[in-house]
Design an enzyme around this catalytic site. Structure first.
Site, PDB file in Angstrom:
ATOM      1  CE  LYS A 180      -3.985  -2.166   0.103  1.00 40.74           C
ATOM      2  NZ  LYS A 180      -3.711  -3.571   0.365  1.00 40.74           N
TER       3      LYS A 180
HETATM    4  C1  LIG Z   1      -9.676  -3.085  -1.048  1.00 41.26           C
HETATM    5  C2  LIG Z   1      -9.050  -3.742   0.141  1.00 41.26           C
HETATM    6  N1  LIG Z   1      -9.758  -3.841   1.271  1.00 41.26           N
HETATM    7  C3  LIG Z   1      -9.243  -4.412   2.377  1.00 41.26           C
HETATM    8  C4  LIG Z   1      -7.976  -4.944   2.398  1.00 41.26           C
HETATM    9  C5  LIG Z   1      -7.465  -5.612   3.635  1.00 41.26           C
HETATM   10  O1  LIG Z   1      -6.323  -4.997   4.164  1.00 41.26           O
HETATM   11  P1  LIG Z   1      -5.264  -5.825   5.032  1.00 41.26           P
HETATM   12  O2  LIG Z   1      -4.492  -6.702   4.115  1.00 41.26           O
HETATM   13  O3  LIG Z   1      -4.427  -4.763   5.674  1.00 41.26           O
HETATM   14  O4  LIG Z   1      -6.057  -6.601   6.045  1.00 41.26           O
HETATM   15  C6  LIG Z   1      -7.190  -4.866   1.251  1.00 41.26           C
HETATM   16  C7  LIG Z   1      -5.827  -5.419   1.251  1.00 41.26           C
HETATM   17  O5  LIG Z   1      -5.284  -5.942   0.351  1.00 41.26           O
HETATM   18  C8  LIG Z   1      -7.749  -4.258   0.084  1.00 41.26           C
HETATM   19  O6  LIG Z   1      -7.036  -4.184  -1.056  1.00 41.26           O
END
Ligand SMILES: Cc1ncc(COP(=O)(O)O)c(C=O)c1O
Length: 378
Positions: A180
Protein backbone atom coordinates in the site's frame (compact mmCIF):
# COMPACT_ATOMS: atom_id res chain seq x y z
CA UNK A 1 11.44 -9.28 -10.98
CA UNK A 2 9.91 -5.78 -10.79
CA UNK A 3 7.01 -6.48 -8.38
CA UNK A 4 3.59 -4.87 -8.86
CA UNK A 5 3.93 -3.27 -5.42
CA UNK A 6 6.61 -2.95 -2.77
CA UNK A 7 7.35 -1.02 0.42
CA UNK A 8 9.94 1.74 0.57
CA UNK A 9 11.91 1.95 3.84
CA UNK A 10 14.70 4.48 4.46
CA UNK A 11 17.15 5.14 7.30
CA UNK A 12 14.73 7.62 8.95
CA UNK A 13 12.11 4.82 9.17
CA UNK A 14 14.67 2.43 10.64
CA UNK A 15 15.70 5.00 13.28
CA UNK A 16 12.04 5.67 14.18
CA UNK A 17 11.50 1.94 14.79
CA UNK A 18 14.75 1.63 16.77
CA UNK A 19 13.72 4.57 18.99
CA UNK A 20 10.34 2.91 19.65
CA UNK A 21 12.07 -0.38 20.50
CA UNK A 22 14.27 1.43 23.01
CA UNK A 23 11.35 3.31 24.61
CA UNK A 24 9.15 2.18 27.52
CA UNK A 25 6.23 1.24 25.28
CA UNK A 26 6.29 -1.48 22.65
CA UNK A 27 2.54 -1.58 22.22
CA UNK A 28 -0.38 0.82 22.94
CA UNK A 29 1.77 3.73 24.10
CA UNK A 30 2.11 7.37 23.03
CA UNK A 31 2.98 6.60 19.39
CA UNK A 32 -0.51 5.21 18.74
CA UNK A 33 -2.22 8.52 19.51
CA UNK A 34 0.49 10.46 17.68
CA UNK A 35 -0.03 8.35 14.55
CA UNK A 36 -3.82 8.60 14.83
CA UNK A 37 -3.69 12.38 15.13
CA UNK A 38 -1.21 12.84 12.27
CA UNK A 39 -3.28 10.52 10.06
CA UNK A 40 -6.56 12.28 10.89
CA UNK A 41 -4.94 15.65 10.07
CA UNK A 42 -3.62 14.34 6.74
CA UNK A 43 -7.11 13.17 5.71
CA UNK A 44 -8.87 16.25 7.08
CA UNK A 45 -10.93 14.29 9.63
CA UNK A 46 -11.45 14.61 13.36
CA UNK A 47 -10.60 11.09 14.51
CA UNK A 48 -8.27 8.27 13.49
CA UNK A 49 -8.44 4.83 15.09
CA UNK A 50 -5.37 2.65 14.51
CA UNK A 51 -5.90 -1.11 14.22
CA UNK A 52 -3.88 -4.18 13.30
CA UNK A 53 -4.89 -4.44 9.60
CA UNK A 54 -7.18 -3.07 6.91
CA UNK A 55 -9.41 -6.09 7.54
CA UNK A 56 -9.63 -5.21 11.25
CA UNK A 57 -10.50 -1.64 10.19
CA UNK A 58 -13.40 -2.91 8.06
CA UNK A 59 -14.58 -5.23 10.86
CA UNK A 60 -14.45 -2.38 13.40
CA UNK A 61 -16.42 -0.17 10.99
CA UNK A 62 -19.16 -2.81 10.61
CA UNK A 63 -19.29 -3.20 14.40
CA UNK A 64 -19.45 0.57 14.98
CA UNK A 65 -22.46 1.05 12.70
CA UNK A 66 -24.19 -1.91 14.34
CA UNK A 67 -24.28 -4.47 11.51
CA UNK A 68 -25.82 -7.71 12.81
CA UNK A 69 -27.78 -10.79 11.71
CA UNK A 70 -30.30 -10.06 8.95
CA UNK A 71 -28.66 -6.78 7.92
CA UNK A 72 -27.64 -6.31 4.30
CA UNK A 73 -24.61 -4.30 3.20
CA UNK A 74 -24.05 -3.37 -0.45
CA UNK A 75 -20.50 -4.06 -1.69
CA UNK A 76 -18.83 -4.18 -5.12
CA UNK A 77 -17.44 -7.52 -6.35
CA UNK A 78 -14.28 -5.97 -7.81
CA UNK A 79 -12.31 -5.85 -4.56
CA UNK A 80 -10.31 -7.91 -2.10
CA UNK A 81 -12.43 -10.47 -0.21
CA UNK A 82 -12.08 -8.59 3.10
CA UNK A 83 -14.55 -5.90 1.89
CA UNK A 84 -17.35 -8.49 1.92
CA UNK A 85 -15.95 -10.71 4.67
CA UNK A 86 -16.25 -7.93 7.26
CA UNK A 87 -20.04 -8.01 6.80
CA UNK A 88 -20.03 -11.79 7.35
CA UNK A 89 -17.87 -11.41 10.51
CA UNK A 90 -20.84 -9.51 11.98
CA UNK A 91 -23.32 -12.14 10.68
CA UNK A 92 -24.69 -9.73 8.08
CA UNK A 93 -25.22 -10.42 4.35
CA UNK A 94 -23.09 -8.79 1.66
CA UNK A 95 -25.13 -7.83 -1.41
CA UNK A 96 -22.97 -7.59 -4.51
CA UNK A 97 -23.65 -4.58 -6.73
CA UNK A 98 -21.95 -4.30 -10.11
CA UNK A 99 -19.32 -1.74 -11.11
CA UNK A 100 -18.92 0.77 -13.94
CA UNK A 101 -17.05 -0.67 -16.95
CA UNK A 102 -14.53 2.15 -17.41
CA UNK A 103 -13.43 2.69 -13.77
CA UNK A 104 -14.51 -0.58 -12.09
CA UNK A 105 -15.98 1.54 -9.27
CA UNK A 106 -19.35 0.80 -7.65
CA UNK A 107 -22.08 1.88 -10.09
CA UNK A 108 -24.30 4.39 -8.23
CA UNK A 109 -27.18 3.69 -10.66
CA UNK A 110 -27.38 0.09 -9.43
CA UNK A 111 -27.15 0.76 -5.68
CA UNK A 112 -30.80 1.76 -5.39
CA UNK A 113 -31.92 -1.39 -7.26
CA UNK A 114 -30.11 -3.49 -4.63
CA UNK A 115 -31.55 -1.57 -1.66
CA UNK A 116 -34.21 -3.36 0.42
CA UNK A 117 -35.80 -2.76 3.82
CA UNK A 118 -32.91 -4.80 5.30
CA UNK A 119 -30.12 -2.68 3.77
CA UNK A 120 -28.09 -0.87 6.43
CA UNK A 121 -24.95 0.35 4.67
CA UNK A 122 -22.95 0.71 1.48
CA UNK A 123 -19.21 0.00 1.32
CA UNK A 124 -17.67 2.00 -1.54
CA UNK A 125 -14.25 0.71 -2.66
CA UNK A 126 -11.87 3.27 -4.17
CA UNK A 127 -10.53 0.66 -6.57
CA UNK A 128 -6.91 1.14 -7.59
CA UNK A 129 -6.74 4.55 -5.89
CA UNK A 130 -9.57 6.26 -7.81
CA UNK A 131 -12.21 7.71 -5.42
CA UNK A 132 -15.82 6.63 -5.98
CA UNK A 133 -18.47 9.19 -6.92
CA UNK A 134 -19.21 10.02 -3.28
CA UNK A 135 -21.64 12.91 -3.88
CA UNK A 136 -23.91 10.73 -6.02
CA UNK A 137 -23.66 7.76 -3.63
CA UNK A 138 -24.36 10.05 -0.65
CA UNK A 139 -27.67 11.20 -2.18
CA UNK A 140 -28.79 7.54 -2.29
CA UNK A 141 -27.52 6.62 1.20
CA UNK A 142 -29.16 9.74 2.68
CA UNK A 143 -32.45 8.97 0.91
CA UNK A 144 -32.57 5.46 2.43
CA UNK A 145 -30.88 6.35 5.77
CA UNK A 146 -27.90 4.04 5.08
CA UNK A 147 -24.41 4.34 6.50
CA UNK A 148 -21.71 5.08 3.95
CA UNK A 149 -18.39 3.34 4.57
CA UNK A 150 -15.37 3.86 2.31
CA UNK A 151 -13.00 0.95 1.82
CA UNK A 152 -10.18 3.37 1.04
CA UNK A 153 -7.44 0.73 1.41
CA UNK A 154 -6.28 1.60 -2.14
CA UNK A 155 -6.72 5.33 -1.95
CA UNK A 156 -4.68 7.00 0.78
CA UNK A 157 -3.59 10.37 -0.64
CA UNK A 158 -6.38 10.54 -3.25
CA UNK A 159 -8.81 13.47 -3.58
CA UNK A 160 -12.41 13.85 -4.78
CA UNK A 161 -13.58 17.38 -5.71
CA UNK A 162 -10.75 18.83 -3.63
CA UNK A 163 -11.60 16.78 -0.52
CA UNK A 164 -9.23 14.04 0.70
CA UNK A 165 -10.25 10.40 0.75
CA UNK A 166 -10.83 9.60 4.42
CA UNK A 167 -13.20 12.56 4.83
CA UNK A 168 -15.83 11.47 2.26
CA UNK A 169 -17.81 8.78 4.10
CA UNK A 170 -19.15 8.21 7.63
CA UNK A 171 -16.22 5.87 8.20
CA UNK A 172 -13.19 5.29 5.94
CA UNK A 173 -10.84 2.35 6.26
CA UNK A 174 -7.16 2.10 5.30
CA UNK A 175 -4.53 -0.65 5.09
CA UNK A 176 -0.80 -0.36 5.73
CA UNK A 177 0.17 -3.68 4.15
CA UNK A 178 3.61 -3.35 2.43
CA UNK A 179 2.14 -2.99 -1.08
CA UNK A 180 0.00 0.00 0.00
CA UNK A 181 0.98 3.71 -0.08
CA UNK A 182 2.57 3.66 3.37
CA UNK A 183 3.34 0.64 5.51
CA UNK A 184 3.49 -0.48 9.13
CA UNK A 185 4.10 -4.11 7.95
CA UNK A 186 0.54 -5.08 8.90
CA UNK A 187 -1.76 -2.29 10.03
CA UNK A 188 -4.87 -0.27 9.41
CA UNK A 189 -6.79 2.88 10.34
CA UNK A 190 -10.37 4.10 10.39
CA UNK A 191 -11.09 7.81 10.00
CA UNK A 192 -14.33 9.49 11.04
CA UNK A 193 -15.72 12.85 12.14
CA UNK A 194 -17.90 11.10 14.73
CA UNK A 195 -16.09 10.86 18.12
CA UNK A 196 -18.75 8.47 19.42
CA UNK A 197 -18.07 5.95 16.63
CA UNK A 198 -14.30 6.41 17.14
CA UNK A 199 -14.66 5.59 20.85
CA UNK A 200 -16.73 2.47 20.04
CA UNK A 201 -13.98 1.23 17.71
CA UNK A 202 -11.25 1.94 20.31
CA UNK A 203 -13.12 -0.32 22.74
CA UNK A 204 -13.72 -2.94 20.03
CA UNK A 205 -10.00 -3.14 19.13
CA UNK A 206 -9.18 -3.78 22.80
CA UNK A 207 -11.34 -6.84 23.66
CA UNK A 208 -14.38 -4.63 24.33
CA UNK A 209 -12.58 -3.11 27.34
CA UNK A 210 -13.17 0.58 28.04
CA UNK A 211 -9.64 1.63 29.02
CA UNK A 212 -6.28 0.45 27.67
CA UNK A 213 -3.12 -0.40 29.61
CA UNK A 214 -1.51 2.98 28.85
CA UNK A 215 -4.55 4.92 30.12
CA UNK A 216 -4.69 2.87 33.35
CA UNK A 217 -0.97 3.41 33.91
CA UNK A 218 -1.42 7.19 33.49
CA UNK A 219 -4.46 7.19 35.82
CA UNK A 220 -2.74 4.94 38.38
CA UNK A 221 -5.74 2.61 38.34
CA UNK A 222 -6.18 -1.17 37.98
CA UNK A 223 -9.92 -1.25 37.37
CA UNK A 224 -11.38 -1.96 33.93
CA UNK A 225 -14.62 -3.25 32.51
CA UNK A 226 -15.37 -5.31 29.41
CA UNK A 227 -18.60 -3.82 28.09
CA UNK A 228 -18.95 -5.73 24.83
CA UNK A 229 -17.29 -8.55 22.92
CA UNK A 230 -14.20 -7.17 21.18
CA UNK A 231 -10.96 -8.43 19.68
CA UNK A 232 -7.23 -7.82 20.00
CA UNK A 233 -6.94 -5.57 16.95
CA UNK A 234 -4.34 -3.22 18.46
CA UNK A 235 -1.50 -1.69 16.44
CA UNK A 236 1.82 -1.57 18.30
CA UNK A 237 3.87 1.51 19.19
CA UNK A 238 6.70 0.11 17.07
CA UNK A 239 4.40 -0.04 14.03
CA UNK A 240 2.92 3.42 14.73
CA UNK A 241 6.44 4.89 14.92
CA UNK A 242 7.06 3.48 11.44
CA UNK A 243 3.68 4.77 10.25
CA UNK A 244 4.40 8.34 11.44
CA UNK A 245 7.74 8.30 9.63
CA UNK A 246 6.17 6.91 6.44
CA UNK A 247 3.25 9.36 6.49
CA UNK A 248 5.64 12.31 6.20
CA UNK A 249 6.75 11.03 2.79
CA UNK A 250 3.26 10.45 1.40
CA UNK A 251 2.87 13.64 -0.70
CA UNK A 252 6.13 13.03 -2.58
CA UNK A 253 5.23 9.39 -3.03
CA UNK A 254 1.83 10.20 -4.54
CA UNK A 255 3.56 12.49 -7.06
CA UNK A 256 5.91 9.65 -7.99
CA UNK A 257 3.05 7.19 -8.48
CA UNK A 258 1.29 9.74 -10.68
CA UNK A 259 4.41 10.31 -12.76
CA UNK A 260 4.70 6.55 -13.37
CA UNK A 261 1.01 6.39 -14.33
CA UNK A 262 1.44 9.30 -16.77
CA UNK A 263 4.28 7.48 -18.52
CA UNK A 264 2.22 4.28 -18.77
CA UNK A 265 -0.75 6.28 -20.11
CA UNK A 266 1.48 7.78 -22.80
CA UNK A 267 2.89 4.38 -23.72
CA UNK A 268 -0.50 2.64 -23.91
CA UNK A 269 -2.02 5.44 -25.99
CA UNK A 270 -0.09 3.88 -28.91
CA UNK A 271 -1.59 0.41 -28.35
CA UNK A 272 -5.27 0.41 -29.38
CA UNK A 273 -5.88 -3.05 -27.88
CA UNK A 274 -4.91 -1.83 -24.40
CA UNK A 275 -6.92 0.68 -22.35
CA UNK A 276 -5.92 2.05 -18.96
CA UNK A 277 -8.88 2.52 -16.60
CA UNK A 278 -10.67 5.85 -17.00
CA UNK A 279 -9.82 8.86 -14.85
CA UNK A 280 -12.83 11.03 -14.00
CA UNK A 281 -12.74 14.81 -13.72
CA UNK A 282 -12.34 16.44 -10.31
CA UNK A 283 -10.40 13.46 -9.00
CA UNK A 284 -6.81 12.92 -7.93
CA UNK A 285 -6.01 9.21 -8.27
CA UNK A 286 -3.34 8.00 -5.82
CA UNK A 287 -2.59 4.92 -8.00
CA UNK A 288 -2.22 2.05 -5.58
CA UNK A 289 -2.65 -0.04 -8.73
CA UNK A 290 -2.15 0.68 -12.40
CA UNK A 291 -4.75 -1.48 -14.14
CA UNK A 292 -5.14 -1.99 -17.89
CA UNK A 293 -7.97 -3.65 -19.81
CA UNK A 294 -6.66 -5.71 -22.68
CA UNK A 295 -8.58 -6.81 -25.78
CA UNK A 296 -7.04 -10.26 -26.01
CA UNK A 297 -9.04 -11.17 -29.11
CA UNK A 298 -7.50 -8.27 -31.00
CA UNK A 299 -4.04 -9.20 -29.72
CA UNK A 300 -4.69 -12.85 -30.66
CA UNK A 301 -3.43 -14.10 -27.33
CA UNK A 302 -4.82 -15.09 -23.95
CA UNK A 303 -4.41 -13.36 -20.60
CA UNK A 304 -2.74 -16.39 -19.00
CA UNK A 305 -0.19 -16.49 -21.81
CA UNK A 306 0.61 -12.76 -21.66
CA UNK A 307 0.81 -13.02 -17.86
CA UNK A 308 3.36 -15.85 -18.02
CA UNK A 309 5.39 -14.18 -20.77
CA UNK A 310 5.65 -10.94 -18.78
CA UNK A 311 6.47 -12.77 -15.54
CA UNK A 312 9.16 -14.81 -17.31
CA UNK A 313 10.75 -11.54 -18.41
CA UNK A 314 10.79 -10.14 -14.88
CA UNK A 315 7.64 -8.00 -14.97
CA UNK A 316 5.61 -8.78 -11.85
CA UNK A 317 2.12 -8.33 -13.30
CA UNK A 318 -0.87 -9.38 -11.26
CA UNK A 319 -4.68 -9.58 -11.51
CA UNK A 320 -6.89 -7.56 -9.12
CA UNK A 321 -9.35 -9.22 -8.54
CA UNK A 322 -11.25 -12.45 -8.99
CA UNK A 323 -14.77 -10.99 -8.42
CA UNK A 324 -15.61 -11.77 -4.80
CA UNK A 325 -19.07 -13.23 -5.49
CA UNK A 326 -17.41 -15.96 -7.60
CA UNK A 327 -15.35 -17.32 -4.69
CA UNK A 328 -16.57 -20.77 -3.58
CA UNK A 329 -17.27 -19.51 -0.04
CA UNK A 330 -19.80 -16.96 -1.33
CA UNK A 331 -21.36 -19.31 -3.88
CA UNK A 332 -21.79 -21.96 -1.19
CA UNK A 333 -23.03 -19.76 1.65
CA UNK A 334 -24.80 -16.88 -0.08
CA UNK A 335 -25.95 -18.49 -3.34
CA UNK A 336 -23.99 -16.08 -5.54
CA UNK A 337 -23.46 -17.19 -9.13
CA UNK A 338 -21.66 -16.23 -12.35
CA UNK A 339 -23.86 -13.77 -14.25
CA UNK A 340 -24.87 -11.77 -11.16
CA UNK A 341 -22.37 -8.96 -11.82
CA UNK A 342 -21.75 -9.14 -15.59
CA UNK A 343 -19.64 -5.97 -15.84
CA UNK A 344 -17.18 -7.07 -13.16
CA UNK A 345 -17.08 -10.60 -14.58
CA UNK A 346 -16.31 -9.36 -18.11
CA UNK A 347 -13.69 -6.93 -16.80
CA UNK A 348 -12.03 -9.71 -14.80
CA UNK A 349 -11.26 -11.51 -18.08
CA UNK A 350 -9.45 -8.43 -19.40
CA UNK A 351 -7.54 -6.84 -16.52
CA UNK A 352 -3.85 -6.82 -15.65
CA UNK A 353 -2.10 -4.78 -12.95
CA UNK A 354 1.33 -3.45 -13.90
CA UNK A 355 4.14 -2.67 -11.44
CA UNK A 356 3.73 0.69 -9.72
CA UNK A 357 5.56 1.66 -6.53
CA UNK A 358 7.84 4.46 -5.43
CA UNK A 359 11.01 2.39 -5.48
CA UNK A 360 10.73 2.06 -9.29
CA UNK A 361 13.27 4.09 -11.24
CA UNK A 362 12.49 5.71 -14.60
CA UNK A 363 14.57 2.89 -16.13
CA UNK A 364 12.31 0.30 -14.45
CA UNK A 365 9.24 2.01 -15.93
CA UNK A 366 10.84 1.98 -19.40
CA UNK A 367 11.72 -1.70 -18.90
CA UNK A 368 8.05 -2.49 -18.21
CA UNK A 369 6.94 -0.61 -21.37
CA UNK A 370 9.65 -2.10 -23.59
CA UNK A 371 9.02 -5.63 -22.30
CA UNK A 372 5.27 -5.26 -22.88
CA UNK A 373 5.93 -4.18 -26.47
CA UNK A 374 8.42 -6.96 -26.88
CA UNK A 375 6.18 -9.83 -25.70
CA UNK A 376 3.42 -8.73 -28.07
CA UNK A 377 5.67 -9.17 -31.07
CA UNK A 378 5.25 -12.54 -32.80
C1 LIG B 1 -9.68 -3.08 -1.05
C2 LIG B 1 -9.05 -3.74 0.14
N1 LIG B 1 -9.76 -3.84 1.27
C3 LIG B 1 -9.24 -4.41 2.38
C4 LIG B 1 -7.98 -4.94 2.40
C5 LIG B 1 -7.47 -5.61 3.63
O1 LIG B 1 -6.32 -5.00 4.16
P1 LIG B 1 -5.26 -5.83 5.03
O2 LIG B 1 -4.49 -6.70 4.12
O3 LIG B 1 -4.43 -4.76 5.67
O4 LIG B 1 -6.06 -6.60 6.04
C6 LIG B 1 -7.19 -4.87 1.25
C7 LIG B 1 -5.83 -5.42 1.25
O5 LIG B 1 -5.28 -5.94 0.35
C8 LIG B 1 -7.75 -4.26 0.08
O6 LIG B 1 -7.04 -4.18 -1.06
Amino acid sequence: MIPYGRQSIDEEDVQAVVAALQSNWLTTGPKVMEFEEAFARSTDTQCGVAVSSGTAALHAAMYAIGIGPGDEVIVPPMTFAATANCVVFQRGTPIFCDVEPDTLLLDPKQIEEKTTSRTKAVIAVDYGGHPCDYDTIRVITDKHALNLVADACHALGAYYKGRPVGSLADLSTFSFHPVKHITTAEGGMITTDDPHLAQKMRVFRNHGITSDHHQREVQGSWFYEMVDLGYNYRLTDIQCALGISQLGKLPTWIERRQAIARRYNEFFSQLPAVKPLALKEDVLNSYHLYVIKVDFTELRTERAELFVRLRNKGIGVNVHYVPVHLHPFYQRNFGTRPGMCPVAEAAYEQILSLPIHVGMTDADVETVCATFQNVLEP
